[in-house]
Design an enzyme around this catalytic site. Structure first.
Site, short mmCIF file in Angstrom:
data_model
loop_
_atom_site.label_atom_id
_atom_site.label_comp_id
_atom_site.label_asym_id
_atom_site.label_seq_id
_atom_site.Cartn_x
_atom_site.Cartn_y
_atom_site.Cartn_z
N ARG A 23 -2.14 -30.64 -17.87
CA ARG A 23 -2.11 -29.57 -16.86
C ARG A 23 -0.72 -29.48 -16.26
NH1 ARG A 23 -8.00 -29.08 -14.45
NH2 ARG A 23 -8.59 -27.81 -16.23
N GLN A 82 0.14 -24.00 -19.45
CA GLN A 82 -0.95 -23.19 -18.90
C GLN A 82 -1.47 -22.16 -19.89
OE1 GLN A 82 0.47 -21.80 -15.12
NE2 GLN A 82 -0.98 -23.06 -14.01
N ASP A 126 -4.04 -23.54 -22.51
CA ASP A 126 -5.14 -24.33 -21.97
C ASP A 126 -6.50 -23.67 -22.23
OD1 ASP A 126 -6.83 -25.87 -20.47
OD2 ASP A 126 -5.75 -25.63 -18.59
N SER A 132 -9.09 -23.75 -19.23
CA SER A 132 -8.93 -22.69 -18.22
C SER A 132 -9.43 -21.35 -18.74
CB SER A 132 -7.46 -22.53 -17.83
OG SER A 132 -7.03 -23.63 -17.11
N TYR A 153 -7.89 -32.69 -11.41
CA TYR A 153 -9.27 -33.12 -11.69
C TYR A 153 -9.84 -33.97 -10.57
CZ TYR A 153 -8.77 -31.68 -16.56
OH TYR A 153 -8.61 -30.96 -17.70
P1 NAD Z 1 -13.30 -29.08 -13.66
O1 NAD Z 1 -13.94 -28.14 -14.63
O2 NAD Z 1 -12.95 -30.45 -14.14
O3 NAD Z 1 -14.28 -29.23 -12.41
C1 NAD Z 1 -14.77 -28.11 -11.71
C2 NAD Z 1 -14.68 -28.35 -10.21
O4 NAD Z 1 -15.70 -29.24 -9.79
C3 NAD Z 1 -13.37 -28.95 -9.73
O5 NAD Z 1 -12.79 -28.10 -8.76
C4 NAD Z 1 -13.77 -30.29 -9.15
O6 NAD Z 1 -12.96 -30.68 -8.05
C5 NAD Z 1 -15.21 -30.00 -8.72
N1 NAD Z 1 -16.04 -31.18 -8.49
C6 NAD Z 1 -16.07 -32.35 -9.19
N2 NAD Z 1 -16.98 -33.19 -8.65
C7 NAD Z 1 -17.55 -32.54 -7.58
C8 NAD Z 1 -18.55 -32.87 -6.63
N3 NAD Z 1 -19.15 -34.05 -6.66
N4 NAD Z 1 -18.86 -31.96 -5.69
C9 NAD Z 1 -18.25 -30.74 -5.65
N5 NAD Z 1 -17.29 -30.36 -6.52
C10 NAD Z 1 -16.95 -31.25 -7.47
O7 NAD Z 1 -12.02 -28.43 -13.00
P2 NAD Z 1 -11.13 -27.22 -13.57
O8 NAD Z 1 -11.84 -25.95 -13.36
O9 NAD Z 1 -10.74 -27.54 -14.94
O10 NAD Z 1 -9.84 -27.18 -12.63
C11 NAD Z 1 -9.53 -28.07 -11.62
C12 NAD Z 1 -8.11 -27.77 -11.04
O11 NAD Z 1 -7.09 -27.86 -12.02
C13 NAD Z 1 -7.95 -26.41 -10.41
O12 NAD Z 1 -7.29 -26.56 -9.18
C14 NAD Z 1 -7.07 -25.66 -11.34
O13 NAD Z 1 -6.31 -24.67 -10.69
C15 NAD Z 1 -6.21 -26.75 -11.88
N6 NAD Z 1 -5.68 -26.37 -13.22
C16 NAD Z 1 -4.34 -26.46 -13.46
C17 NAD Z 1 -3.84 -26.11 -14.72
C18 NAD Z 1 -2.36 -26.17 -15.03
O14 NAD Z 1 -1.56 -26.36 -14.13
N7 NAD Z 1 -1.98 -26.05 -16.30
C19 NAD Z 1 -4.71 -25.69 -15.71
C20 NAD Z 1 -6.07 -25.64 -15.44
C21 NAD Z 1 -6.55 -25.98 -14.17
#
Ligand code: NAD
Length: 376
Positions: free
Chosen positions: A121, A126, A129, A132, A229
């Site tokens: 990430r 990006q 990915d 995403s 994460y």
């Molecule tokens: P994910 O699919 O791993 O998880 C989904 C969401 O569930 C997350 O926000 C996580 O914090 C939440 N979660 C986990 N346990 C929980 C609990 N017990 N109760 C409530 N919520 C809980 O996450 P994701 O969608 O892949 O993305 C997470 C973060 O990564 C985001 O902020 C996103 O913007 C960032 N991201 C960055 C990049 C990059 O910079 N290349 C790419 C993708 C995502």
């Protein structure tokens, strides 16, 4: 450089790893692209469209014969890859923690498995990915599927026959899928609230016009968390979260859960007792159902009715939007391989930061740190 794309064979998989646009782009780089006949049909891409873009349409065995790179949505069975060049790359989703046997088979087969879900990430990755791009569509589809099961309307409507009140939607887990779910539910006219364990999501929730519902008395994860994460939460946090959810959920009509923890079973967020407090006719969509489920009693690809509440979730949500999901997936693959294209070698040459992160197998061995247990 020969790139092969097969028809996906996993049950319920409707996506395809290449679209005519990316066939053209790979061809422009100097690669020859072979696509198995019928590979795109379930994603609304005809053989003719591939042929017009410059692909060779053929059988699976002929497409793979002499291939340097195989692209797939879900990594194919190794048996299908006989005839590929020794050390050929396979770029796809591998579900490396869930399917270690497949990773071992790739190592034994002398193939280089590149797991797209291990893309780091970092800003420059990006556009590569798949988590995403596919989660974004899944968050959208979850809201539409829940709306379809809901026996009421989402927006407030003032009609001559009386007023319909707006639906209340609660999004649990505000990553990529959750943010899109908030935006989609808002667009449909629902009153939206959302929660996460990562404090950085509070502002994101507000900026989308939804209300943050957060555990205040026990610390969650400060900021974004490692690599964006979440990790598993303490017993104390889980108790506080359960209390908060219990008091909030009884008033909700639609709940979308999206919480995931990489390499672990999905955290349990909603219990049967909490479901019992909800109004009959409410709908819960469990986006984590295939990873163990956030919701007690959810079953992949079924609508389960408990206490009058409909609980649902798809085993493969992006596969319910195959055309867009394939287009984005295929662009992720193209962005990845083209970023490393070496014009002289006429093939991609990966660097350590990204190549080392996604490469699972090489030279007959499993080589990925996260799988060997030293990188997590
Ligand atoms: P994910 O699919 O791993 O998880 C989904 C969401 O569930 C997350 O926000 C996580 O914090 C939440 N979660 C986990 N346990 C929980 C609990 N017990 N109760 C409530 N919520 C809980 O996450 P994701 O969608 O892949 O993305 C997470 C973060 O990564 C985001 O902020 C996103 O913007 C960032 N991201 C960055 C990049 C990059 O910079 N290349 C790419 C993708 C995502």
């Amino acid at each position: 450089m020969r790139i092969a794309v097969l028809k996906e064979r996993a049950h319920g998989e409707t996506r395809v790893a290449i679209i005519p646009e990316t066939v053209k782009k790979f061809t422009a780089l100097g690669a020859a692209v072979a696509v198995e006949t019928g590979a795109g049909l379930s994603a609304s891409v005809s053989d003719q469209a591939y042929a017009e873009a410059g692909a060779e349409l053929t059988t699976a065995a002929e497409a793979v014969a002499g291939a340097d790179i195989v692209l797939a949505v879900q990594a194919p069975d190794v048996a299908l890859l006989h005839g590929a060049k020794p050390g050929a790359w396979v770029a796809a989703a591998f579900d490396p923690f869930g399917q270690p046997g497949r990773v071992d088979a790739y190592a034994k087969g002398g193939l280089e498995a590149l797991a797209m879900e291990f893309m780091p990430r970092i800003t420059r990755a990006q556009s590569m990915d798949i988590l995403s791009s596919q989660s974004n569509l899944a968050g959208y589809k979850a809201v539409l599927a829940a709306a379809d099961q809901y026996g009421r309307a989402f927006p407030m409507m003032m009609t001559a026959a009386g007023t319909i009140t707006a639906a209340r939607a609660f999004i649990m887990g505000v990553g990529v899928a959750g943010l899109q779910a908030i935006a989609t539910a808002r667009r449909l006219g629902a009153q939206v609230s959302a929660t996460d364990v990562r404090s950085a999501t509070k502002e994101q929730i507000q900026s989308l016009g939804a209300k943050p519902i957060f555990v205040e008395n026990v610390a969650g994860i400060e900021g974004e968390g490692s690599g964006g994460y979440a990790t598993e939460m303490s017993e104390e946090y889980r108790r506080a979260q359960a209390e908060l959810v219990s008091s909030h959920i009884a008033k909700q009509d639609i709940v979308i859960t999206t919480a995931l923890i990489p390499g672990r079973a999905a955290p349990r967020l909603i219990s049967d007792a909490q479901i019992a407090t909800m109004k009959p006719g409410s709908v819960i969509f469990d986006l984590a159902v295939a990873q163990g489920g956030n919701v007690e009693g959810s079953v992949p690809d079924q609508v389960v009715v408990k206490h009058g509440v409909r609980i649902m979730g798809f085993s493969n949500t992006p596969a319910h939007l195959p055309a867009d999901a394939s287009a984005l997936f295929s662009r992720n693959l193209f962005n990845f391989l083209s970023a490393f294209w070496d014009a002289e070698a006429q093939r991609p040459v990966l660097d350590e930061e990204i190549g080392g992160a996604v490469r699972l197998t090489q030279g007959g061995k499993v080589v990925n740190e996260r799988l060997l247990g030293s990188g997590e």
